[in-house]
Design a protein around this motif. Structure first.
Motif, PDB file in Angstrom:
ATOM      1  N   PRO A   1      24.082  23.302  16.657  1.00 51.60           N
ATOM      2  CA  PRO A   1      23.324  24.482  17.138  1.00 51.60           C
ATOM      3  C   PRO A   1      23.689  26.073  16.589  1.00 51.60           C
ATOM      4  CG  PRO A   1      23.635  23.177  18.784  1.00 51.60           C
ATOM      5  CD  PRO A   1      24.394  22.514  17.186  1.00 51.60           C
ATOM      6  N   GLU A   2      25.187  25.972  16.239  1.00 53.43           N
ATOM      7  CA  GLU A   2      25.486  27.204  15.707  1.00 53.43           C
ATOM      8  C   GLU A   2      26.045  27.261  14.382  1.00 53.43           C
ATOM      9  OE1 GLU A   2      26.989  24.579  17.131  1.00 53.43           O
ATOM     10  OE2 GLU A   2      28.786  24.138  16.093  1.00 53.43           O
ATOM     11  N   CYS A   3      24.951  26.866  13.103  1.00 51.56           N
ATOM     12  CA  CYS A   3      25.099  26.825  12.859  1.00 51.56           C
ATOM     13  C   CYS A   3      24.255  28.114  12.309  1.00 51.56           C
ATOM     14  CB  CYS A   3      23.510  25.800  11.959  1.00 51.56           C
ATOM     15  SG  CYS A   3      23.021  26.234  10.118  1.00 51.56           S
ATOM     16  N   VAL A   4      25.724  29.171  11.392  1.00 53.41           N
ATOM     17  CA  VAL A   4      25.046  29.854  10.150  1.00 53.41           C
ATOM     18  C   VAL A   4      24.443  30.587   9.952  1.00 53.41           C
ATOM     19  CG1 VAL A   4      26.450  29.599   8.539  1.00 53.41           C
ATOM     20  CG2 VAL A   4      26.868  31.668   9.592  1.00 53.41           C
ATOM     21  N   PHE A   5      23.837  29.459   8.416  1.00 58.52           N
ATOM     22  CA  PHE A   5      22.891  29.326   8.288  1.00 58.52           C
ATOM     23  C   PHE A   5      21.284  29.721   8.893  1.00 58.52           C
ATOM     24  CE2 PHE A   5      25.274  29.532   4.160  1.00 58.52           C
ATOM     25  CZ  PHE A   5      25.967  28.611   4.376  1.00 58.52           C
ATOM     26  N   ALA A   6      21.436  29.008  10.019  1.00 64.94           N
ATOM     27  CA  ALA A   6      19.862  28.537  10.638  1.00 64.94           C
ATOM     28  C   ALA A   6      18.571  29.646  10.642  1.00 64.94           C
ATOM     29  CB  ALA A   6      20.695  27.381  11.743  1.00 64.94           C
ATOM     30  N   PRO A   7      19.903  30.618  11.453  1.00 67.58           N
ATOM     31  CA  PRO A   7      18.651  31.507  11.710  1.00 67.58           C
ATOM     32  C   PRO A   7      18.272  32.589  10.391  1.00 67.58           C
ATOM     33  CG  PRO A   7      20.455  32.073  12.361  1.00 67.58           C
ATOM     34  CD  PRO A   7      20.723  31.536  11.874  1.00 67.58           C
ATOM     35  N   TYR A   8      18.509  32.149   8.869  1.00 70.49           N
ATOM     36  CA  TYR A   8      18.410  32.909   7.853  1.00 70.49           C
ATOM     37  C   TYR A   8      17.719  32.096   6.633  1.00 70.49           C
ATOM     38  CZ  TYR A   8      21.351  35.866  10.503  1.00 70.49           C
ATOM     39  OH  TYR A   8      22.572  36.593  11.413  1.00 70.49           O
ATOM     40  N   PHE A   9      17.999  30.564   6.930  1.00 73.77           N
ATOM     41  CA  PHE A   9      17.418  29.919   5.455  1.00 73.77           C
ATOM     42  C   PHE A   9      16.402  28.926   6.398  1.00 73.77           C
ATOM     43  CE2 PHE A   9      19.328  31.115   2.290  1.00 73.77           C
ATOM     44  CZ  PHE A   9      21.079  31.793   2.778  1.00 73.77           C
ATOM     45  N   PRO A  10      15.249  29.431   7.579  1.00 71.18           N
ATOM     46  CA  PRO A  10      14.468  28.498   7.098  1.00 71.18           C
ATOM     47  C   PRO A  10      13.682  27.216   6.766  1.00 71.18           C
ATOM     48  CG  PRO A  10      12.929  30.529   7.337  1.00 71.18           C
ATOM     49  CD  PRO A  10      14.577  30.424   7.126  1.00 71.18           C
ATOM     50  N   PRO A  11      13.430  26.028   7.664  1.00 67.82           N
ATOM     51  CA  PRO A  11      13.441  25.055   6.691  1.00 67.82           C
ATOM     52  C   PRO A  11      11.861  24.658   5.574  1.00 67.82           C
ATOM     53  CG  PRO A  11      12.746  24.675   9.595  1.00 67.82           C
ATOM     54  CD  PRO A  11      13.714  25.827   8.975  1.00 67.82           C
ATOM     55  N   ASP A  12      11.064  25.737   6.107  1.00 65.65           N
ATOM     56  CA  ASP A  12       9.842  26.204   5.220  1.00 65.65           C
ATOM     57  C   ASP A  12       9.917  26.988   3.366  1.00 65.65           C
ATOM     58  OD1 ASP A  12       8.133  28.901   7.287  1.00 65.65           O
ATOM     59  OD2 ASP A  12      10.223  28.468   7.053  1.00 65.65           O
ATOM     60  N   GLN A  13      11.426  27.612   3.573  1.00 66.59           N
ATOM     61  CA  GLN A  13      11.486  28.256   2.636  1.00 66.59           C
ATOM     62  C   GLN A  13      12.846  27.668   2.178  1.00 66.59           C
ATOM     63  OE1 GLN A  13      12.424  32.630   3.550  1.00 66.59           O
ATOM     64  NE2 GLN A  13      10.311  32.889   4.647  1.00 66.59           N
ATOM     65  N   PRO A  14      12.754  26.417   1.511  1.00 67.60           N
ATOM     66  CA  PRO A  14      13.936  25.698   0.922  1.00 67.60           C
ATOM     67  C   PRO A  14      14.041  26.419  -0.966  1.00 67.60           C
ATOM     68  CG  PRO A  14      11.974  24.678   0.249  1.00 67.60           C
ATOM     69  CD  PRO A  14      12.400  25.422   1.226  1.00 67.60           C
ATOM     70  N   GLN A  15      13.692  27.344  -1.277  1.00 66.95           N
ATOM     71  CA  GLN A  15      14.034  27.982  -2.190  1.00 66.95           C
ATOM     72  C   GLN A  15      14.998  28.731  -2.209  1.00 66.95           C
ATOM     73  OE1 GLN A  15      12.872  25.889  -5.373  1.00 66.95           O
ATOM     74  NE2 GLN A  15      14.244  27.335  -6.473  1.00 66.95           N
ATOM     75  N   LYS A  16      14.703  29.304  -0.985  1.00 70.24           N
ATOM     76  CA  LYS A  16      15.452  30.446  -0.717  1.00 70.24           C
ATOM     77  C   LYS A  16      17.260  30.321  -1.114  1.00 70.24           C
ATOM     78  CE  LYS A  16      16.589  33.917   3.105  1.00 70.24           C
ATOM     79  NZ  LYS A  16      16.124  34.748   4.126  1.00 70.24           N
ATOM     80  N   PHE A  17      17.623  29.314  -0.271  1.00 67.10           N
ATOM     81  CA  PHE A  17      19.051  28.215  -0.337  1.00 67.10           C
ATOM     82  C   PHE A  17      19.011  27.946  -1.138  1.00 67.10           C
ATOM     83  CE2 PHE A  17      22.725  27.818   1.817  1.00 67.10           C
ATOM     84  CZ  PHE A  17      22.720  26.359   1.545  1.00 67.10           C
ATOM     85  N   ALA A  18      18.311  27.357  -1.609  1.00 66.44           N
ATOM     86  CA  ALA A  18      18.819  26.296  -2.967  1.00 66.44           C
ATOM     87  C   ALA A  18      19.124  27.757  -4.071  1.00 66.44           C
ATOM     88  CB  ALA A  18      17.406  25.830  -3.635  1.00 66.44           C
ATOM     89  N   ASN A  19      18.456  28.067  -4.132  1.00 63.61           N
ATOM     90  CA  ASN A  19      18.775  29.769  -5.222  1.00 63.61           C
ATOM     91  C   ASN A  19      20.230  30.207  -5.062  1.00 63.61           C
ATOM     92  OD1 ASN A  19      16.063  29.492  -6.408  1.00 63.61           O
ATOM     93  ND2 ASN A  19      15.292  31.188  -5.801  1.00 63.61           N
ATOM     94  N   VAL A  20      20.074  30.439  -3.505  1.00 67.69           N
ATOM     95  CA  VAL A  20      21.928  31.637  -3.394  1.00 67.69           C
ATOM     96  C   VAL A  20      22.748  29.925  -3.414  1.00 67.69           C
ATOM     97  CG1 VAL A  20      22.757  32.032  -1.052  1.00 67.69           C
ATOM     98  CG2 VAL A  20      20.278  32.772  -1.665  1.00 67.69           C
ATOM     99  N   HIS A  21      22.808  28.838  -3.386  1.00 67.41           N
ATOM    100  CA  HIS A  21      23.785  27.927  -2.998  1.00 67.41           C
ATOM    101  C   HIS A  21      24.316  27.859  -5.143  1.00 67.41           C
ATOM    102  CE1 HIS A  21      25.901  25.005  -2.526  1.00 67.41           C
ATOM    103  NE2 HIS A  21      25.198  23.658  -3.451  1.00 67.41           N
ATOM    104  N   LYS A  22      22.738  28.248  -5.529  1.00 67.72           N
ATOM    105  CA  LYS A  22      23.134  27.599  -7.569  1.00 67.72           C
ATOM    106  C   LYS A  22      24.093  29.275  -7.789  1.00 67.72           C
ATOM    107  CE  LYS A  22      20.935  26.687 -11.476  1.00 67.72           C
ATOM    108  NZ  LYS A  22      20.216  26.180 -12.352  1.00 67.72           N
ATOM    109  N   VAL A  23      23.311  30.301  -7.066  1.00 64.59           N
ATOM    110  CA  VAL A  23      24.384  31.402  -7.714  1.00 64.59           C
ATOM    111  C   VAL A  23      25.724  31.927  -6.858  1.00 64.59           C
ATOM    112  CG1 VAL A  23      24.075  34.092  -8.034  1.00 64.59           C
ATOM    113  CG2 VAL A  23      21.741  32.306  -8.615  1.00 64.59           C
ATOM    114  N   PHE A  24      25.806  31.839  -5.480  1.00 62.75           N
ATOM    115  CA  PHE A  24      27.190  31.833  -5.086  1.00 62.75           C
ATOM    116  C   PHE A  24      27.393  31.115  -4.548  1.00 62.75           C
ATOM    117  CE2 PHE A  24      26.198  36.505  -4.617  1.00 62.75           C
ATOM    118  CZ  PHE A  24      24.564  36.984  -5.134  1.00 62.75           C
ATOM    119  N   GLY A  25      27.162  29.551  -3.951  1.00 58.03           N
ATOM    120  CA  GLY A  25      28.002  28.905  -3.506  1.00 58.03           C
ATOM    121  C   GLY A  25      27.998  28.838  -2.164  1.00 58.03           C
TER     122      GLY A  25
END
Lengths: 152, 225
Positions: B21-45
């Motif tokens: 419930p307190e996931c820091v990512f949840a408000p900003y990486f909704p499940p309908d935008q998987p590419q957004k997190f995939a890109n951020v993770h790939k570049v920044f981690g």
């Protein structure tokens, strides 16, 4: 391209990571030991393994530019944790839009002035149509001054 | 903005972990935008992003994530220059516009002087001087803008290779130093109110597609037309 001046001196990356700087270290050409901050910043924002993967996917002759752009972005992000270098992009884009509007307005004034001159100037005696030597046809006019239509 | 209570956010889905419930990512990486997190993770981690977000106030985090997503997207499209390529392009546009504007104003001043045909020579000179001063002011302003946003540019790097600026793949950007952002821009419009037109500037492949790695629609409109 800087590299370690002494064969056994570790690069800034290996020094930071406290590991042996081997002969083919991917970081050493771009993170000289005399500039430790560069790697520290890049590592903090991107992480060493991400940078290593990125460099390995880029041709060797492009790696220096890639490292320098990463270093720039990292520094920008550390100075502005919310927007990083995207803040600069936003500022620049606003300036571009402002100047573009100003240019459009100046062009409009020029066309108005040139049109007025055409009206005031007596028709030429020759059989050719009236030519204004100072103003190019409208369809090309914006092409000269506006970079948006410029095709190199 | 927040994911539903049952479905994991895009980050936890990607990382294959339970979305708390307190996931820091949840408000900003909704499940309908998987590419957004995939890109951020790939570049920044993911761990770097977590640290960064935890250092910010909650009201700043959305903008931070969106700017990170943009940077990551640009870096994946252009692995060599990333966002710095965009900055370089905009600086070039600014310089070009400044030159065009100066020339246009000079031309305009000629017409204005011509219309003062009854004026004395001295008045004509004064008008020309005023126009020139105005053009110089804008030139200085343009230079100040450039130095503000990239000041201390390493000119050697900028022209180390001939500046074939109109090809993104070959462009050699400057190493920009003296970074100094004017933070007074309107944050409500979103830092990513991009409207870069690559139409006349060349084949910047990174601008050929509509902006991916979704940021807010309200704040991001890259128009590559």
């Amino acid at each position: 391209m800087a590299s370690s001046s002494h064969p056994s001196a570790p690069c800034a990356a290996c020094k930071f990571l406290r590991r042996k700087c081997i002969q083919g270290c991917v970081f050493s050409p771009y993170f000289p030991p005399e500039d430790p901050t560069k790697f520290t910043n890049v590592h903090k924002i991107f992480g060493a393994s991400n940078v290593s993967k990125l460099l390995n996917e880029i041709a060797p002759h492009q790696r220096e530019d890639a490292v320098n752009s990463l270093a720039y972005e990292a520094e920008a992000r550390l100075k502005d944790p919310v927007y990083g270098c995207v803040g600069a992009i936003s500022v620049l884009q606003r300036q571009v839009l402002r100047l573009q509007k100003e240019l459009d307005a100046t062009n409009a004034d020029l066309i108005r002035f040139s049109s007025n001159q055409n009206i005031l100037r007596p028709p030429q005696v020759s059989g050719s149509s009236i030519q204004n030597p100072h103003v190019l046809p409208t369809s090309d006019y914006y092409g000269i001054y506006s970079p948006w239509n410029y095709n190199p | 903005m927040a994911s539903s209570s049952n479905s994991p956010c895009a980050a936890c889905k990607f990382l294959r972990r339970k979305c708390q419930p307190e996931c820091v990512f949840a408000p900003y990486f909704p499940p309908d935008q998987p590419q957004k997190f995939a890109n951020v993770h790939k570049v920044f981690g993911a761990s770097n992003v977590t640290k960064l977000l935890n250092e910010l106030h909650p009201h700043q985090r959305e903008d931070a994530v969106n700017s990170l997503a943009y940077e990551a997207d640009m870096r994946l499209r252009d692995p060599v220059y990333g966002c710095v390529g965009v900055i370089s392009l905009l600086q070039h546009q600014l310089r070009q516009l400044q030159m065009d504007l100066t020339y246009a104003k000079t031309e305009l001043s000629k017409y204005q002087n011509h219309n003062l045909s009854g004026a004395t020579t001295a008045q004509g000179l004064i008008a020309a001087a005023a126009a020139a001063a105005s053009a110089n002011h804008h030139q200085t302003l343009g230079n100040n803008l450039i130095s503000c946003c990239g000041g201390g540019v390493n000119r050697d790097h900028l022209y180390h290779h001939n500046p074939p600026f109109f090809n993104a793949r070959d462009q050699q950007t400057s190493v920009l130093r003296g970074f100094d952002v004017n933070n007074n821009y309107d944050t409500s419009a979103g830092v990513l109110a991009m409207n870069i037109s690559a139409n006349g500037i060349g084949q910047h492949s990174q601008f050929q597609q509509p902006r991916a790695a979704g940021t807010d629609d309200r704040s991001t409109t890259i128009d590559p037309s």
